[in-house]
Design an enzyme around this catalytic site. Structure first.
Site, PDB file in Angstrom:
ATOM      1  N   SER A   1       1.586  -9.801  -0.585  1.00  0.00           N
ATOM      2  CA  SER A   1       1.223  -8.385  -0.561  1.00  0.00           C
ATOM      3  C   SER A   1       1.431  -7.703   0.786  1.00  0.00           C
ATOM      4  O   SER A   1       1.557  -6.489   0.852  1.00  0.00           O
ATOM      5  CB  SER A   1      -0.238  -8.208  -0.985  1.00  0.00           C
ATOM      6  OG  SER A   1      -1.096  -8.950  -0.132  1.00  0.00           O
TER       7      SER A   1
ATOM      8  N   GLU B   1      -9.941   5.748   2.904  1.00  0.00           N
ATOM      9  CA  GLU B   1     -10.713   4.680   3.511  1.00  0.00           C
ATOM     10  C   GLU B   1      -9.760   3.519   3.770  1.00  0.00           C
ATOM     11  O   GLU B   1      -8.699   3.436   3.160  1.00  0.00           O
ATOM     12  CB  GLU B   1     -11.844   4.243   2.579  1.00  0.00           C
ATOM     13  CG  GLU B   1     -11.441   3.227   1.512  1.00  0.00           C
ATOM     14  CD  GLU B   1     -10.385   3.706   0.521  1.00  0.00           C
ATOM     15  OE1 GLU B   1      -9.502   2.898   0.157  1.00  0.00           O
ATOM     16  OE2 GLU B   1     -10.444   4.876   0.097  1.00  0.00           O
TER      17      GLU B   1
ATOM     18  N   LYS C   1       0.800  -1.220   0.000  1.00  0.00           N
ATOM     19  CA  LYS C   1       0.000   0.000   0.000  1.00  0.00           C
ATOM     20  C   LYS C   1       0.835   1.275   0.000  1.00  0.00           C
ATOM     21  O   LYS C   1       0.383   2.321  -0.484  1.00  0.00           O
ATOM     22  CB  LYS C   1      -0.954  -0.004   1.201  1.00  0.00           C
ATOM     23  CG  LYS C   1      -2.038  -1.070   1.159  1.00  0.00           C
ATOM     24  CD  LYS C   1      -3.012  -0.861   0.003  1.00  0.00           C
ATOM     25  CE  LYS C   1      -4.186  -1.818   0.082  1.00  0.00           C
ATOM     26  NZ  LYS C   1      -5.138  -1.618  -1.034  1.00  0.00           N
TER      27      LYS C   1
END
Length: 393
Positions: free
Chosen positions: A374, A108, A86
């Site tokens: 991830s 969010e 991210k």
């Protein structure tokens, strides 16, 4: 400025209130200019290297490979600063927000990893930050809530609906509508109205670009398969896209939850149908009347009833295969990687790892498989422990 692609086949678009149409056009222009700017790309590359810790390793998982009988590499996005992929997108969009003169950031989050990444980037640049998060996710991701608050971000609880990621996105959009000129909304996945899916893919493609170079150095060829988890789909689209024109097979692994019916899953492609949610036409979980269904997944970051429009196009065109994995199998894969490789994966990534048990027997003995790891699983320890005990009863 050359008009940026807003549709992928029939998927994508800008299904938004008129209030947001002008801000989205402003964002499209700013991103188009930034993507061509040598100075912007230099700043981003510096931050990705010196702050986020890129490039991340492509690790040959020897014991996991022995277990499955195939050569398996892990793209270690879990080793990024903040613990997941991210940060790639958060740093790219925070630079874009600064370039546009924005002072306030909103976002969010579901699993909290995007929220932590945005809170981190906002702290780095001294910008005010507000993150919307469903109360269900706040409870199961309490560690990440604490991290965001420590970084100076306001975390706003969302109690509507099933109080997970879908509702958090809706609240963030409402906030943006109230102040589109002064607020920059950093969407965390490749969902939402154009240009967000394109932007997120642009910032996350560093994953696939690095993987392509690294696997050639290690194996002198491209892999046979790329495997990644898919919720909204940002890690997977960044992993897949640089290989789009190759013969490498793409497998996106959705959250099958408890299975049995769409309401017990978060597998938008496997169980869904095309429709409009949060500004884009894409696959989503909906009733016959078009009402959005509540979802379920052990992984908060996959607990979303839709998927990015580019993934929908990959599915419709046959470029990628999409499958689903149950909560139970994801938890088994979580424990397996931990004990075999000393790597604790995020529950989201564990879905991709779980599919290896089904994929490996169907492939040739010399098959080469790359999995996008991830994120790391520190945030999921309490969830895994309680659910694993329940599943073993």
């Amino acid at each position: 400025m050359k008009k940026l692609k807003s549709y992928y086949g029939s998927f994508g678009g800008q299904f938004v209130p008129e209030t947001l149409y002008k801000p989205l056009k402003e964002l499209e222009r700013a991103f188009g200019d930034a993507a061509k700017s040598a100075a912007f790309k230099k700043d981003l590359s510096r931050l990705l290297a010196d702050y986020a810790g890129r490039p991340t390793p492509l690790y040959y998982a020897e014991r996991l490979s022995s277990f499955h009988g195939r050569r398996i590499y892990l793209k270690r996005e879990d080793l990024n600063h903040t613990g997941s992929h991210k940060i790639n997108n958060a740093l790219g969009q925070i630079l874009l927000a600064r370039r546009m003169g924005k002072k306030r950031i909103i976002a969010e989050t579901g699993a909290g990893q995007h929220g932590v990444a945005v809170a981190t980037a906002a702290a780095l640049f001294g910008m005010k930050c507000v993150v919307y998060m469903g109360t269900v996710d706040m409870e199961r991701q309490a560690v990440n809530v604490a991290r965001m608050k420590l970084l100076g971000t306001e975390v706003v609880p969302v109690v509507n609906g099933d109080a997970t990621l879908k509702e958090a996105v809706s609240e963030a959009i409402r906030d943006w509508i109230s102040d589109p000129s002064g607020t920059y909304y950093i969407i965390g996945s490749c969902v939402g109205p154009h240009p967000y899916p394109l932007m997120v893919r642009f910032f996350q493609s560093v994953i696939g670009d690095e993987t392509k170079r690294q696997i050639r150095q290690k194996e002198n060829r491209l892999p046979d398969y790329l495997v990644a988890c898919v919720g909204g789909g940002s890690n997977s689209i960044g992993f897949f896209h640089p290989f789009y024109k190759s013969s490498v097979k793409f497998i996106g692994v959705e959250a099958g939850g408890m299975g049995g019916s769409p309401e017990n899953t978060a597998a938008s492609i496997c169980y869904g149908s095309p429709g409009v949610l949060h500004g884009a036409y894409s696959y989503l979980l909906q009733s016959r009347e078009g009402q959005i269904l509540e979802t379920h997944s052990v992984a908060a970051g996959l607990d979303y009833p839709s998927v990015g429009p580019e993934h929908s196009f990959y599915h419709q065109s046959g470029r990628a295969e999409y499958v689903s994995v149950s909560d139970r199998d994801a938890l088994k894969a979580f424990e397996r990687l931990s004990t075999l490789e000393g790597i604790i994966p995020a529950l989201e990534s564990s879905h991709a790892l779980a599919y290896l048990s089904r994929l490996a027997p169907k492939t040739k003995k010399n098959a080469l498989i790359c999995v996008c790891l991830s994120g790391r699983g520190d945030k999921d320890m309490a969830i895994e422990g309680s659910l694993a005990r329940g599943l073993k009863k």
